[in-house]
Scaffold this active site. Structure first.
Site, short mmCIF file in Angstrom:
data_model
loop_
_atom_site.label_atom_id
_atom_site.label_comp_id
_atom_site.label_asym_id
_atom_site.label_seq_id
_atom_site.Cartn_x
_atom_site.Cartn_y
_atom_site.Cartn_z
N TYR A 73 21.90 31.23 42.72
CA TYR A 73 22.13 32.69 42.65
C TYR A 73 22.69 33.19 43.98
CZ TYR A 73 21.33 37.58 41.49
OH TYR A 73 21.50 38.90 41.23
N PHE A 126 49.59 49.00 38.42
CA PHE A 126 49.33 48.40 37.10
C PHE A 126 48.37 49.32 36.33
CE2 PHE A 126 46.91 45.63 34.23
CZ PHE A 126 47.97 45.29 33.40
N ASP A 217 47.94 44.25 45.88
CA ASP A 217 47.52 43.78 44.57
C ASP A 217 48.25 42.46 44.37
OD1 ASP A 217 47.32 43.08 41.92
OD2 ASP A 217 47.58 45.10 41.13
N ALA A 219 48.00 39.78 42.31
CA ALA A 219 47.84 38.98 41.09
C ALA A 219 48.89 37.87 40.99
CB ALA A 219 47.92 39.90 39.86
N LYS A 260 45.94 35.03 37.07
CA LYS A 260 47.37 34.73 37.10
C LYS A 260 47.60 33.61 38.12
CE LYS A 260 47.26 39.13 35.42
NZ LYS A 260 46.02 39.90 35.29
N HIS A 452 47.34 51.64 22.28
CA HIS A 452 48.10 50.46 21.87
C HIS A 452 47.20 49.31 21.41
CE1 HIS A 452 47.15 50.18 26.11
NE2 HIS A 452 47.28 48.88 26.06
#
Ligand code: F0G
Length: 460
Positions: A73, A126, A217, A219, A260, A452
C-alpha cells in the site's frame, strides 16, 4: 509495401482473434446501437480506430515487469522504479502516479484556481482538460495558431501556440487572472499536430515574463519529440530522449495520460519541477480522489509496466514505424482524392467530412454519417469529431457549428498491421465513391451532457 514505410520493428508472440461480420449483420448491429458507434460492442467491430488511448499492445518486457510488481500500500518498490524513470526523462523533482490523465487534471488543475474569474490558456485544451478547468471554476481559452484550421496546406507544426494571441490574452485578462499555460503535445484536438521546440521555448519565455506557471499535457510527448527530430532544424542528430528532456525544461509541471505514450492500458502521471508546496497540496487531494501517493489508483504491477513502457516509447525505431503507419493510411486516402488533414499528425488520420459530404448540414452531423457508412462497409469503427461532439450553446440551446467536421481514424500502438490499414483505406475509398448517397442524422434521444457518448439517432 514499399520502402517509404518502415516494417514492424517487432514480431507477434500472442494474438487476439477478431470477429468478422457481414454487411447485413452490421446494418442491424448499427441500428440496434441507435446509430451511435459508441454503443457498439467491441465484438462487433473488426478494426477499432475509436481511440489510441489505452488500446496499445504491451511488450514482453512490460508483461515480464508486471510479475515483479510490488503491491504494498505504501512505499512500493514499483513506485520507486517508476519515479526514477519519470525523473530521468523530465528532470523534475516531484512525481506522483494517478489512475489516468483526467485523474492528473482533477488533482492538479484546481490548485492554481485561487479566485473567481480566472483562466487557463492552452494551444487547445483536450475535452477532459477543459471539463476540469471549468469544474474548478475557471475558464479555458485556446490560443492555437490559425494555420491549424487550414487542412490542406503543409505546415510542419500546426499544433503551435499563436504567440501574439497568447500574450495579448494575458494582457487583456490580466496576468493575475491566469492560472497557468497548458502546452498540449501533440495537439490532439488539432489533429495530433506537433508543437515545435522553438514555440515551446517562446511560450516558456512568455510564461516567465508574466510569472505564470507553464504546464505540459504530455499524453503524446514522445510522438511530438519524433516530429521535432524529423522536422526542426538542429535536431536531426539528437536522441529522442534528449529532445524530450529539452521539452520538459520549458515547463514547470507535467500532466500525462500514460495510456498513450506510456504504452500501458491504464495510468497517469503528475510531475512537478520544484514547487514543494504545490506538490504537497496535490498529494493531499490525491489521497482523497486517487489513492495513497505511492500508488495513486494504480496497481504496483501497472507502475512497473509503465516504467518500462515510457522508455520503449522513446525508441526511435518504434516511433518511426508508429508514425509511418499513420502516414501510410493518410497517403492511401489522399491518393484516392479523399480530403484529409495534411500533413497527418502522430496518432490519427482526420478525414474532412465537411468537404466529403457537403450536402449534409452541420446539425445533421456529416462526420457521423461518414463514420457509420465506414462501419457498415467494413466493420471499422472511427469517431466523430465535429458539431455532435461540440454540443449546444448553453445560452441559446442551439447546436453550435464546429469549425471543422472531422472523422478521426485513430491508430492504436503496436496493434494493427499495414494489411489492416489497407482494409480501412479500401473501405473508406468505397464510402468516398458513394459519398453523394450519404444522408444525415436526427436525434432519437439526446443526452443532456457529453451527448456524443450516449445519444441515439435516426437516419434522415
Ligand atoms: N490530454 C490529452 C491530450 C488527451 O488526448 C487525453 C485523452 C487526456 C488528456 C485525458 O486522458 O483519457 O487518460 O483521462 N484522450 C483520449 C482520446 C481519450 O481518445 O483522445 P485520459
Amino acid at each position: 509495401m514499399n520502402k517509404k514505410y518502415m516494417a514492424e520493428p517487432y514480431r507477434i508472440k500472442m494474438v487476439e482473434s477478431i470477429r468478422q461480420t457481414t454487411k447485413e449483420e452490421r446494418i442491424t448491429l448499427l441500428k440496434n446501437a441507435g446509430y451511435n458507434p459508441f454503443s457498439l460492442r467491441s465484438d462487433d467491430v473488426y478494426i477499432d480506430l475509436l481511440t489510441d488511448s489505452g488500446t496499445g499492445a504491451m511488450s514482453q518486457e512490460q508483461w515480464g515487469a508486471m510479475m515483479i510488481g510490488d503491491e504494498a500500500y505504501a512505499g512500493s518498490r514499483s513506485f520507486y522504479r517508476l519515479e526514477s524513470v519519470v525523473k530521468n526523462i523530465t528532470g523534475y523533482k516531484y512525481f506522483m502516479p494517478v489512475h489516468q490523465g483526467r485523474g492528473a487534471e482533477q488533482v492538479f488543475l484546481p490548485q492554481l484556481v485561487t479566485h473567481k474569474g480566472m483562466y487557463y490558456l492552452s494551444n487547445i485544451h483536450f475535452d477532459t482538460t477543459r471539463a476540469h478547468v471549468e469544474l474548478a471554476g475557471a475558464r479555458a481559452l485556446d490560443c492555437v495558431t490559425e494555420c491549424c484550421y487550414d487542412l490542406k496546406n503543409y505546415h510542419p507544426f500546426k499544433g503551435n501556440f499563436d504567440l501574439e494571441l497568447l500574450e495579448k490574452t494575458i494582457l487583456e485578462k490580466g496576468k493575475e487572472n491566469i492560472c497557468g499555460i497548458i502546452m498540449t503535445i501533440t495537439n490532439n484536438s488539432a489533429g495530433g499536430q506537433p508543437v515545435s521546440m522553438e514555440n515551446m521555448r517562446e511560450v516558456h519565455k512568455i510564461a516567465k515574463k508574466y510569472g505564470i506557471m507553464n504546464i505540459i499535457d504530455g499524453a503524446r510527448y514522445a510522438e511530438n519529440s519524433f516530429f521535432i527530430k524529423e522536422r526542426e532544424k538542429g535536431y536531426q542528430d539528437k536522441d529522442i530522449i534528449d529532445i524530450a528532456r529539452e521539452t520538459y525544461s520549458y515547463a514547470d509541471a507535467l500532466l500525462m495520460s500514460a495510456k498513450k505514450d506510456g504504452l500501458v492500458n491504464m495510468g497517469g502521471i503528475i510531475a512537478i519541477r520544484d514547487d514543494k508546496c504545490l506538490f504537497d497540496k496535490c498529494r493531499t487531494r490525491a489521497v482523497a480522489y486517487e489513492g495513497f501517493p505511492t500508488y495513486g489508483g494504480l496497481n504496483g504491477r501497472d507502475m512497473d509496466a509503465l516504467a518500462v513502457g515510457l522508455m520503449e516509447a522513446l525508441d526511435e525505431n518504434y516511433l518511426r514505424h508508429r508514425i509511418d503507419q499513420v502516414r501510410y493510411l493518410g497517403d492511401r486516402l489522399m491518393e484516392a482524392g479523399i480530403p484529409i488533414q495534411y500533413p497527418v499528425g502522430g496518432h490519427a488520420v482526420f478525414v474532412d467530412c465537411k468537404a466529403l459530404a457537403p450536402q449534409i448540414p452541420y446539425d445533421q452531423f456529416p462526420s457521423l454519417a461518414v463514420t457509420n457508412a465506414l462501419y457498415v462497409e467494413a466493420g471499422v469503427r472511427a469517431v466523430e469529431i465535429g458539431s455532435l461532439l461540440l454540443g449546444r450553446d448553453p445560452d441559446t440551446n442551439k447546436n453550435i457549428e464546429a469549425k471543422l467536421e472531422l472523422m478521426r481514424l485513430t491508430i492504436p500502438r503496436r496493434v494493427y498491421t499495414y494489411n489492416h490499414l489497407d482494409v480501412v483505406a479500401d473501405a473508406m475509398i468505397h464510402v468516398f465513391e458513394h459519398r453523394h448517397e450519404l444522408k444525415g442524422y436526427a436525434f432519437d434521444y439526446e443526452s443532456p451532457i457529453l451527448r456524443h457518448f450516449t445519444s441515439t439517432f435516426k437516419p434522415l
